[in-house]
Design an enzyme around this catalytic site. Structure first.
Site, PDB file in Angstrom:
ATOM      1  N   LEU A  15       0.822  -1.215   0.000  1.00  0.00           N
ATOM      2  CA  LEU A  15       0.000   0.000   0.000  1.00  0.00           C
ATOM      3  C   LEU A  15       0.852   1.260   0.000  1.00  0.00           C
ATOM      4  CD1 LEU A  15      -2.737  -0.994   2.616  1.00  0.00           C
ATOM      5  CD2 LEU A  15      -2.909  -1.057   0.119  1.00  0.00           C
ATOM      6  N   GLY A  16       2.037   1.194   0.566  1.00  0.00           N
ATOM      7  CA  GLY A  16       2.904   2.374   0.620  1.00  0.00           C
ATOM      8  C   GLY A  16       4.235   2.035   1.254  1.00  0.00           C
ATOM      9  N   GLY A  18       7.716   3.764   3.472  1.00  0.00           N
ATOM     10  CA  GLY A  18       8.211   4.871   4.280  1.00  0.00           C
ATOM     11  C   GLY A  18       9.626   4.585   4.724  1.00  0.00           C
ATOM     12  N   SER A  19      10.202   5.523   5.469  1.00  0.00           N
ATOM     13  CA  SER A  19      11.588   5.373   5.894  1.00  0.00           C
ATOM     14  C   SER A  19      11.761   4.229   6.879  1.00  0.00           C
ATOM     15  CB  SER A  19      12.079   6.676   6.529  1.00  0.00           C
ATOM     16  OG  SER A  19      11.302   6.974   7.674  1.00  0.00           O
ATOM     17  N   GLY A  21       9.734   1.401   6.893  1.00  0.00           N
ATOM     18  CA  GLY A  21       9.360   0.113   6.331  1.00  0.00           C
ATOM     19  C   GLY A  21       8.275   0.229   5.283  1.00  0.00           C
ATOM     20  N   THR A  22       7.544  -0.865   5.095  1.00  0.00           N
ATOM     21  CA  THR A  22       6.547  -0.968   4.032  1.00  0.00           C
ATOM     22  C   THR A  22       5.200  -1.361   4.630  1.00  0.00           C
ATOM     23  OG1 THR A  22       8.290  -1.752   2.553  1.00  0.00           O
ATOM     24  CG2 THR A  22       6.028  -2.024   1.808  1.00  0.00           C
ATOM     25  N   VAL A  23       4.123  -0.736   4.139  1.00  0.00           N
ATOM     26  CA  VAL A  23       2.764  -1.066   4.587  1.00  0.00           C
ATOM     27  C   VAL A  23       2.110  -1.950   3.534  1.00  0.00           C
ATOM     28  CG1 VAL A  23       0.513  -0.167   5.263  1.00  0.00           C
ATOM     29  CG2 VAL A  23       2.579   1.095   5.862  1.00  0.00           C
ATOM     30  N   LYS A  36       2.357  -3.231   8.825  1.00  0.00           N
ATOM     31  CA  LYS A  36       3.538  -2.370   8.656  1.00  0.00           C
ATOM     32  C   LYS A  36       4.763  -3.232   8.942  1.00  0.00           C
ATOM     33  CE  LYS A  36       5.425   2.164   9.734  1.00  0.00           C
ATOM     34  NZ  LYS A  36       5.043   2.803   8.487  1.00  0.00           N
ATOM     35  N   ASP A 130       5.365  12.083  16.162  1.00  0.00           N
ATOM     36  CA  ASP A 130       5.473  12.345  14.723  1.00  0.00           C
ATOM     37  C   ASP A 130       4.110  12.633  14.109  1.00  0.00           C
ATOM     38  OD1 ASP A 130       7.002  12.700  12.456  1.00  0.00           O
ATOM     39  OD2 ASP A 130       6.940  10.590  11.854  1.00  0.00           O
TER      40      ASP A 130
END
Length: 408
Positions: A15-16, A18-19, A21-23, A36, A130
């Site tokens: 799905l996406g 990021g810094s 990891g991966t979703v 995640k 965050d």
């Protein structure tokens, strides 16, 4: 390609990224889930795995209508994953990029939902660290709220805290995204609940204006503004809402509202905001002074606008990967003292260059050249005068102001 996560879950589709990891869109015993999956180098860090297990109870215990619930934490070989509720919708950053800015009623309703989420987390002793539009999900299947807003859910609780281990982030490092960092984090103080309030107020400002109050240019300049600048007023914003924003963006953590107070105060504002269109705010081009602070790799003549998600690597592309967090060096006191519009610097006349800026350095160089030329001219005049004086002595002519001792 599908992959197994532990013994109970299957990750089917990305799905996406990021810094951290991966979703993935996944499947579990009770139906669809979001998984995640943290980076392999994080999963191989035994200290981090230990912290992951220690935080399990706190993360699994966070249940609230406006928090994306963590259902499970998986530690299996090289896999380190958080299994979360699947939210059918988009994130707030995507909506903001599409609409540029939101109507005040919708913006306030969304932020009130997030404030409710923070209130529950803070009551449980958890600080998010965050808060930003990327970490706010909009449930498109939920009921429509004030201003046509969908329910907002805060996600990624605990990720920054898990990765922020003492060994990984020593006293010279900070965790967070530059545009949303509270001043006390920039100055190296430990994050308390008030840092989430500051970040959420920054998000509200961004939803109303289309840009963050202290963003734009080089990340170091962004951090300095958080410490030294005051927030610029937004034209057309109701006074009571503006004062609420200013209070939550206060430099002193103790001056900010608590999350529950912020949520209540925001909802009190909703009736007065009904039907109000998005604010007419011109997104500021980077001023000459700010341009001097921006990354030197920015294309010449291309304005750099004060937007969220500032890249930490000069020349890098915008944060299209929805980075969860970033790590930066804590600036020293001398660096923070050079702020652009705060009280940490001496006042200067309108139009005068900022000390240390490119204009200031160029002016200093010009003065040095001018003084150098003047010195050469003075030296030349003195030399010529000395030459005339010595020439007069050779012709037996008395120099002006002297008396001849020659015999008649």
């Amino acid at each position: 390609m599908a992959r197994k996560i532990g013994s109970r879950y299957t990750a089917n589709q990305i799905l996406g990224r990021g810094s951290a990891g991966t979703v993935w869109l996944g499947e579990g015993p009770d139906g669809p889930v979001a998984i995640k999956l943290l980076r392999e180098d994080l999963a191989s860090d035994q200290e981090l795995v230990g912290r992951f297990v220690q935080e399990r109870t706190a993360l699994l215990g966070l249940e609230h209508p406006h928090i994306v619930t963590v259902r499970d934490l998986v530690v299996d070989g090289n896999d380190l994953a958080l299994v979360m509720d699947l939210v059918r919708g988009t994130d707030l950053r995507t909506r903001l990029e599409r609409e540029r800015r939101l109507a005040p009623e919708a913006a306030v309703a969304i932020v009130a939902d997030v404030a409710d989420a923070l209130a529950a987390a803070h009551a449980a002793g958890v600080v998010h660290r965050d808060v930003k539009p990327e970490n706010v999900l909009l449930d498109m299947r939920g009921p429509i709220g004030p201003g046509g807003s969908h329910p907002a859910l805060l996600t990624d609780f605990g990720v920054a805290k898990l990765i922020d281990s003492p060994r990984r982030t020593r006293a010279t490092k900070i965790i967070g995204t530059p545009d949303y960092l509270a001043p006390e984090i920039v100055e190296g103080l430990p994050p308390r609940a008030a840092v989430d309030i500051y970040a959420l107020a920054t998000v509200l400002y961004e939803l109303l204006a289309g840009f963050t109050p202290f963003g734009g240019g080089h990340p170091g300049a962004v951090l300095r503004r958080h410490v030294t600048e005051t927030v610029v007023p937004l034209p057309g914003i109701p006074e009571e809402l503006w004062q609420l924003l200013v209070q939550c963006l206060a430099k002193a953590p103790a001056s900010r509202l608590r999350a529950s107070e912020l949520a209540a105060r925001l909802r009190e504002q909703l009736p007065t905001l009904a039907g109000m269109p998005p604010l007419e705010v011109d997104e500021p081009d980077l001023s000459e002074e700010a341009a001097e602070e921006s990354a030197p790799s920015a294309p010449q003549g291309e304005p750099v606008r004060r937007r969220g998600a500032v890249s930490l690597v000069p020349g890098a592309k915008p944060d299209s990967n929805r980075d969860t967090h970033t790590s930066m060096r804590v600036p020293g006191p001398d660096e923070l003292a050079g702020g652009a519009h705060g009280t940490a610097r001496a006042p200067r006349a309108t139009g005068a260059p900022r000390p240390g800026s490119a204009r200031h350095k160029a002016a200093v160089r010009r003065r040095r050249v001018t003084l150098g030329v003047a010195g050469v001219v003075v030296a030349a005049v003195v030399a010529v005068g000395a030459w005339f004086a010595s020439s007069g002595g050779d012709d037996d002519q008395p120099a002006p102001g002297t008396h001849s001792t020659s015999a008649p």
